[in-house]
Design a protein around this motif. Structure first.
Motif, mmCIF file in Angstrom:
data_model
loop_
_atom_site.group_PDB
_atom_site.id
_atom_site.type_symbol
_atom_site.label_atom_id
_atom_site.label_comp_id
_atom_site.label_asym_id
_atom_site.label_seq_id
_atom_site.Cartn_x
_atom_site.Cartn_y
_atom_site.Cartn_z
ATOM 1 N N VAL A 180 75.307 4.783 66.039
ATOM 2 C CA VAL A 180 74.971 3.455 66.570
ATOM 3 C C VAL A 180 76.239 2.673 66.902
ATOM 4 O O VAL A 180 76.312 1.983 67.923
ATOM 5 C CB VAL A 180 74.079 2.677 65.589
ATOM 6 N N GLU A 181 77.261 2.770 66.047
ATOM 7 C CA GLU A 181 78.543 2.109 66.333
ATOM 8 C C GLU A 181 79.123 2.659 67.642
ATOM 9 O O GLU A 181 79.686 1.904 68.454
ATOM 10 C CB GLU A 181 79.530 2.341 65.187
ATOM 11 N N SER A 182 78.972 3.956 67.850
ATOM 12 C CA SER A 182 79.463 4.586 69.080
ATOM 13 C C SER A 182 78.678 4.099 70.291
ATOM 14 O O SER A 182 79.251 3.853 71.362
ATOM 15 C CB SER A 182 79.366 6.113 68.970
ATOM 16 N N LEU A 183 77.357 3.960 70.126
ATOM 17 C CA LEU A 183 76.521 3.438 71.217
ATOM 18 C C LEU A 183 76.952 2.023 71.602
ATOM 19 O O LEU A 183 77.002 1.675 72.787
ATOM 20 C CB LEU A 183 75.049 3.436 70.796
ATOM 21 N N TYR A 184 77.261 1.220 70.604
ATOM 22 C CA TYR A 184 77.698 -0.153 70.869
ATOM 23 C C TYR A 184 78.981 -0.160 71.702
ATOM 24 O O TYR A 184 79.122 -0.941 72.645
ATOM 25 C CB TYR A 184 77.931 -0.902 69.554
ATOM 26 N N GLN A 185 79.894 0.730 71.365
ATOM 27 C CA GLN A 185 81.156 0.797 72.100
ATOM 28 C C GLN A 185 80.940 1.251 73.539
ATOM 29 O O GLN A 185 81.492 0.662 74.482
ATOM 30 C CB GLN A 185 82.133 1.748 71.393
ATOM 31 N N MET A 186 80.110 2.278 73.741
ATOM 32 C CA MET A 186 79.892 2.790 75.089
ATOM 33 C C MET A 186 79.078 1.819 75.931
ATOM 34 O O MET A 186 79.338 1.665 77.129
ATOM 35 C CB MET A 186 79.187 4.148 75.035
ATOM 36 N N PHE A 187 78.124 1.165 75.326
ATOM 37 C CA PHE A 187 77.308 0.194 76.064
ATOM 38 C C PHE A 187 78.157 -1.002 76.494
ATOM 39 O O PHE A 187 77.895 -1.618 77.529
ATOM 40 C CB PHE A 187 76.138 -0.275 75.195
ATOM 41 N N ASN A 188 79.182 -1.310 75.702
ATOM 42 C CA ASN A 188 80.053 -2.443 75.997
ATOM 43 C C ASN A 188 81.443 -1.983 76.430
ATOM 44 O O ASN A 188 82.447 -2.649 76.146
ATOM 45 C CB ASN A 188 80.153 -3.356 74.769
ATOM 46 N N LEU A 189 81.492 -0.851 77.110
ATOM 47 C CA LEU A 189 82.764 -0.287 77.563
ATOM 48 C C LEU A 189 83.543 -1.323 78.376
ATOM 49 O O LEU A 189 83.033 -1.894 79.340
ATOM 50 C CB LEU A 189 82.505 0.948 78.437
ATOM 51 N N GLY A 190 84.772 -1.573 77.954
ATOM 52 C CA GLY A 190 85.610 -2.549 78.637
ATOM 53 C C GLY A 190 85.599 -3.925 78.004
ATOM 54 O O GLY A 190 86.360 -4.802 78.412
ATOM 55 N N SER A 191 84.762 -4.113 76.983
ATOM 56 C CA SER A 191 84.680 -5.407 76.316
ATOM 57 C C SER A 191 85.758 -5.526 75.231
ATOM 58 O O SER A 191 85.786 -4.711 74.300
ATOM 59 C CB SER A 191 83.294 -5.590 75.683
ATOM 60 N N PRO A 192 86.618 -6.523 75.301
ATOM 61 C CA PRO A 192 87.644 -6.727 74.264
ATOM 62 C C PRO A 192 87.012 -6.969 72.888
ATOM 63 O O PRO A 192 87.552 -6.535 71.865
ATOM 64 C CB PRO A 192 88.409 -7.969 74.748
ATOM 65 N N GLU A 193 85.882 -7.659 72.873
ATOM 66 C CA GLU A 193 85.193 -7.939 71.610
ATOM 67 C C GLU A 193 84.756 -6.645 70.929
ATOM 68 O O GLU A 193 84.916 -6.479 69.718
ATOM 69 C CB GLU A 193 83.974 -8.822 71.868
#
Length: 345
Positions: A180-193
């Protein structure tokens, strides 16, 4: 705590709601027995918006935690595989019923551990649906609404994870969190947050091979190394790969823009096969369609591309997402309910 009601109902749909909806003929297709009109089957509580004049629900109108778990499993095992209707109809039904589950999580004030067990499968379903329905017309599927709810679920899950001591989680729970942590990163790819969160995570997560790969993809994106991003996305597993592939249209545009500056020359040509491999297109036809859209010239023998900075159409919106061949191959080889319910990662 006095403001919260603890559910005691063990039915997927409380008796009062079931009685009313049957009487008013408000059942969904999947709630009729074998699809027969006017013959009620298994009902599932539907989502109802809160209102100022709405009465406080009674315990018998709220489902127990175990019942909510059964509800999620029923929707993501039985209904999600039902092929009697197009998947967008399946999605609409499951989306509404899962939203009702989310509503009860809040109304019963579940703790982080209780919440996360119910939220994780919802996140997986929304991710899968966002990819599965990416080519649907807006009348059948609204990607913005799906993404809005997916983002809400992801952030809610992260808050819950932060409240749980990872040392008290078993191996499967840790694996689910990593995914799920990985999904969050990929879904928000490019987000500094999103990137900032990577540095706050426990070593059990950061050093995991899957999360480490996702972090490298995100880092490569921030550095403008799109070659590594394309390769990284293609190496991700099933649902994670599907979510990553939704970023390909904007990645391809960025790459075309880059080439339009780097190879802008009247004489210089770039081999089609090189760009094709780099952009992860399934065929030359798909690449040529992109080139036509962005006004990238094709040589007469169709073996090379001629990038010109002045010709590139920077003002056009990014192309719509589409299903990718390399993703479909991975999803085809999984048993969907097992993945959505995170029984196996």
């Amino acid at each position: 705590m006095s403001g919260f009601v603890k559910g005691v109902c063990e039915d997927l749909c409380p008796a009062n709601e079931a009685k009313l909806r049957i009487k008013e003929k408000l059942l969904h297709y999947f709630e009729y027995k074998n699809g027969q009109k006017h013959v009620s089957g298994k009902l599932v509580k539907c989502f109802s918006r809160s209102a100022a004049d709405k009465k406080i629900p009674r315990p018998q109108d709220m489902r127990t935690e175990a019942c909510l778990q059964r509800c999620v499993e029923y929707l993501l095992k039985d209904i999600v595989l039902d092929t009697r209707k197009p998947f967008n109809i399946v999605y609409d039904f499951i989306f509404d019923r899962l939203r009702s589950v989310r509503q009860e999580i809040v109304m019963q004030d579940y703790n982080a551990g209780q919440t996360i067990k119910l939220m994780e499968p919802m996140i997986m379903f929304l991710c899968y649906s966002r990819y599965r329905l990416c080519e649907e017309a807006i009348d059948n599927f609204d990607p913005k609404i799906c993404e809005q709810h997916l983002q809400e679920c992801l952030k809610r899950a992260l808050v819950c994870y932060d409240e749980i001591d990872i040392k008290k989680m078993n191996l499967l729970e840790i694996r689910r969190r990593i995914f799920v942590e990985s999904l969050y990163q990929m879904f928000n790819l490019g987000s500094p947050e999103a990137m900032k969160r990577c540095f706050t995570l426990d070593d059990d997560i950061k050093l995991d091979p899957l999360f480490a790969l996702v972090f490298k993809i995100c880092l490569s994106y921030s550095q403008g190394n799109y070659y590594r991003v394309f390769n990284g996305i293609q190496s991700l597993p099933h649902i994670l790969c599907a979510i990553g592939s939704l970023k390909l249209p904007i990645l391809r545009r960025k790459l075309y823009q880059l080439f339009s500056h780097a190879y802008s020359s009247k004489q210089l040509l770039v081999p089609v096969d090189f760009v094709l491999r780099l952009c992860a297109h399934a065929s030359k036809y798909e690449l040529f369609e992109d080139c036509k859209y962005y006004n990238i010239k094709l040589s007469e023998d169709q073996q090379s591309l001629h990038f010109q900075k002045s010709d590139f159409k920077n003002d056009l919106p990014v192309l719509k997402c589409k299903q990718e061949k390399f993703v479909n191959v991975k999803i085809k080889n999984i048993y969907l309910p097992e993945i959505l319910l995170l029984k196996r990662i």
